[in-house]
Design an enzyme around this catalytic site. Structure first.
Site, PDB file in Angstrom:
ATOM      1  CB  CYS A 248     -18.083   0.157   9.268  1.00  0.00           C
ATOM      2  SG  CYS A 248     -17.577  -0.001  10.354  1.00  0.00           S
TER       3      CYS A 248
ATOM      4  CB  CYS B 119      -0.852   0.012   8.406  1.00  0.00           C
ATOM      5  SG  CYS B 119      -1.290  -1.591   7.267  1.00  0.00           S
TER       6      CYS B 119
ATOM      7  CB  CYS C 224      -0.963  -0.506   1.048  1.00  0.00           C
ATOM      8  SG  CYS C 224      -1.869   1.329   1.085  1.00  0.00           S
TER       9      CYS C 224
HETATM   10  N1  SAM Z   1      -6.797   0.709   2.826  1.00  0.00           N
HETATM   11  C1  SAM Z   1      -7.635   0.683   3.712  1.00  0.00           C
HETATM   12  C2  SAM Z   1      -8.229   1.831   4.718  1.00  0.00           C
HETATM   13  O1  SAM Z   1      -7.363   2.246   5.198  1.00  0.00           O
HETATM   14  O2  SAM Z   1      -9.144   2.445   5.145  1.00  0.00           O
HETATM   15  C3  SAM Z   1      -8.750  -0.455   4.253  1.00  0.00           C
HETATM   16  C4  SAM Z   1      -7.310  -1.376   5.244  1.00  0.00           C
HETATM   17  S1  SAM Z   1      -7.094  -0.964   6.226  1.00  0.00           S
HETATM   18  C5  SAM Z   1      -5.577  -1.659   7.111  1.00  0.00           C
HETATM   19  C6  SAM Z   1      -8.263  -1.101   7.903  1.00  0.00           C
HETATM   20  C7  SAM Z   1      -8.223  -0.670   9.410  1.00  0.00           C
HETATM   21  O3  SAM Z   1      -7.116  -1.617   9.476  1.00  0.00           O
HETATM   22  C8  SAM Z   1      -7.196   1.252   9.174  1.00  0.00           C
HETATM   23  O4  SAM Z   1      -7.705   1.839   9.206  1.00  0.00           O
HETATM   24  C9  SAM Z   1      -6.787   0.554  10.973  1.00  0.00           C
HETATM   25  O5  SAM Z   1      -7.960   0.988  11.556  1.00  0.00           O
HETATM   26  C10 SAM Z   1      -7.429  -0.479  10.981  1.00  0.00           C
HETATM   27  N2  SAM Z   1      -5.461  -1.707  10.730  1.00  0.00           N
HETATM   28  C11 SAM Z   1      -4.318  -1.018  10.199  1.00  0.00           C
HETATM   29  N3  SAM Z   1      -3.521  -1.791  11.113  1.00  0.00           N
HETATM   30  C12 SAM Z   1      -3.726  -2.089  12.019  1.00  0.00           C
HETATM   31  C13 SAM Z   1      -3.428  -2.622  13.091  1.00  0.00           C
HETATM   32  N4  SAM Z   1      -1.748  -3.516  13.634  1.00  0.00           N
HETATM   33  N5  SAM Z   1      -3.992  -2.474  14.411  1.00  0.00           N
HETATM   34  C14 SAM Z   1      -5.066  -2.553  14.432  1.00  0.00           C
HETATM   35  N6  SAM Z   1      -5.665  -1.662  13.643  1.00  0.00           N
HETATM   36  C15 SAM Z   1      -5.115  -2.208  12.326  1.00  0.00           C
HETATM   37 FE1  SF4 Z   2      -2.614   0.973   3.223  1.00  0.00          FE
HETATM   38 FE2  SF4 Z   2      -2.460  -0.325   5.902  1.00  0.00          FE
HETATM   39 FE3  SF4 Z   2      -2.946   2.589   5.765  1.00  0.00          FE
HETATM   40 FE4  SF4 Z   2      -5.186   0.828   4.596  1.00  0.00          FE
HETATM   41  S1  SF4 Z   2      -4.002   1.067   6.912  1.00  0.00           S
HETATM   42  S2  SF4 Z   2      -4.583   2.767   3.635  1.00  0.00           S
HETATM   43  S3  SF4 Z   2      -4.132  -1.229   3.830  1.00  0.00           S
HETATM   44  S4  SF4 Z   2      -0.939   1.805   4.986  1.00  0.00           S
END
Ligand code: SAM
Ligand code: SF4
Ligand code: DTB
Length: 323
Positions: free
Chosen positions: A186, A57, A50
């Site tokens: 959501c 993340c 990403c």
């Molecule tokens: N890329 C899109 C976005 O950021 O909206 C969708 C996928 S992203 C992985 C969705 C959510 O996962 C993020 O907004 C965050 O709240 C949650 N998330 C990602 N990594 C995480 C982590 N290590 N611990 C807890 N929540 C996490």
């Molecule tokens: Fe990309 Fe992870 Fe950020 Fe979603 S939360 S925009 S997957 S880096």
């Protein structure tokens, strides 16, 4: 005029714990069947690589983690996972993509097919794909999408310390596009990223001041993934999670509050306390997006011991808001 002030929310956070939980519990019972918990399955349909730099993340290409960029899943693979999720008792299927934003073209067309297929299986469909425009959101709605997940993650003030490649206002704009397309919203956030108590309160306040309020609010505890800038953060105090859930419940009585990522680090008792304080939804199934979630048998045990039952499919009547 905003409905909730900074002071109002902070006063809730500073309340003695049992008094806060008592109020949350009363609100919960008045607005929900307090014997049920919604089970949601998660699947990463496009993992890793990403371009965004979200500090928490593992899927960001800015961090050196074990998660690499993978090809997007086929519609068939996704629908097989959805059928299995239904079999084990989930009623909602949420598909995630490691995208900054949706781009029109074959990948988005494939997501549309996934949504249609998930609906045909008889599950609620949710996606989380990064930023979307109103016309893209309309296409998702036409495909039958029930909910769009797009988290605020933290407060406006703290946003830039966590993510530099987009702004808090970008996030709000996508939530507006989703709402105007008629898809339920959501949106929630993460605790344990080094934020202050005021940041936590401000995040909840922004969510609660949305009109209408989000139909579901996921509260995540940071999953500390090696290679991310937040890998060495201290663990979240489970009682902070309980407090966040109780406040979300009080501020947003009709909303589904989801005890989300981070449950593998919580004891059974801490999870029960979260359910008691007003959480009425969990992610269910062995994986979140790229990290583990509790085993399904352990979750069924937890639900049973708490005297709860999984929410049956389509429990809500057509006239009630679909959450
Ligand atoms: N890329 C899109 C976005 O950021 O909206 C969708 C996928 S992203 C992985 C969705 C959510 O996962 C993020 O907004 C965050 O709240 C949650 N998330 C990602 N990594 C995480 C982590 N290590 N611990 C807890 N929540 C996490
Ligand atoms: Fe990309 Fe992870 Fe950020 Fe979603 S939360 S925009 S997957 S880096
Ligand atoms: C949400 O608030 N939490 C979920 C879902 N919405 C998309 C994602 C949690 C991801 C945890 C880290 C991972 O598994 O990659």
């Amino acid at each position: 005029m905003e409905r909730f002030t900074r002071e109002h929310v902070r006063a809730l956070y500073d309340r003695p714990l049992f008094s806060l939980i008592d109020e949350a519990r009363a609100v919960h019972r008045a607005h929900h069947d307090d014997g049920q918990v919604q089970l949601c399955a998660l699947l990463s349909v496009k993992t890793g690589g990403c371009p965004e730099d979200c500090a928490y993340c593992p899927q960001s290409s800015h961090h050196d983690t074990e998660v690499g960029a993978e090809k997007m899943l086929d519609v068939g693979e996704v629908l097989a996972a959805a059928a299995r999720a239904k079999e084990i008792g989930s009623t909602r299927f949420c598909m995630g993509a490691a995208w900054r934003e949706v781009k029109d073209g074959p990948a988005f067309d494939r997501v549309i097919e996934m949504v249609k297929g998930v609906k045909a299986i008889g599950l609620e469909a949710c996606v989380t794909l990064g930023m979307v425009t109103e016309s893209q959101a309309k296409r998702l709605k036409e495909a039958g999408l029930d909910a769009y997940n797009h988290n605020l993650d933290t407060s406006r003030d703290n946003y830039r310390s966590i993510i530099k490649t987009r702004s808090f206002d970008d996030r709000l704009a996508t939530l507006r596009a989703v709402r105007s397309a008629g898809i339920t919203v959501c949106s929630g956030g993460i605790i344990g990223m080094g934020e202050s108590i005021d940041d936590r309160c401000e995040m909840l306040r922004t969510l609660a001041n949305l009109e209408p309020q989000p139909e579901s609010v996921p509260i995540n505890a940071l999953v500390r993934v090696p290679g991310t800038p937040l890998a060495d953060m201290p663990p979240v105090d489970p009682m902070d999670l309980v407090r966040m859930i109780a406040i979300a419940r009080i501020l947003m009585p009709n909303t589904r509050v989801r005890l989300s990522a981070g449950r593998t680090d919580l004891t059974r008792e801490a999870q029960m306390m979260c359910l008691y304080a007003g959480a009425n939804s969990i992610f269910y199934g062995e994986r979140l997006l790229t990290t583990p979630n509790p085993e399904k048998d352990a979750d069924m045990g937890l639900i049973r011991e708490a005297g709860l039952v999984p929410e049956p499919p389509h429990a809500r009547t057509a006239s009630a808001p679909s959450t």
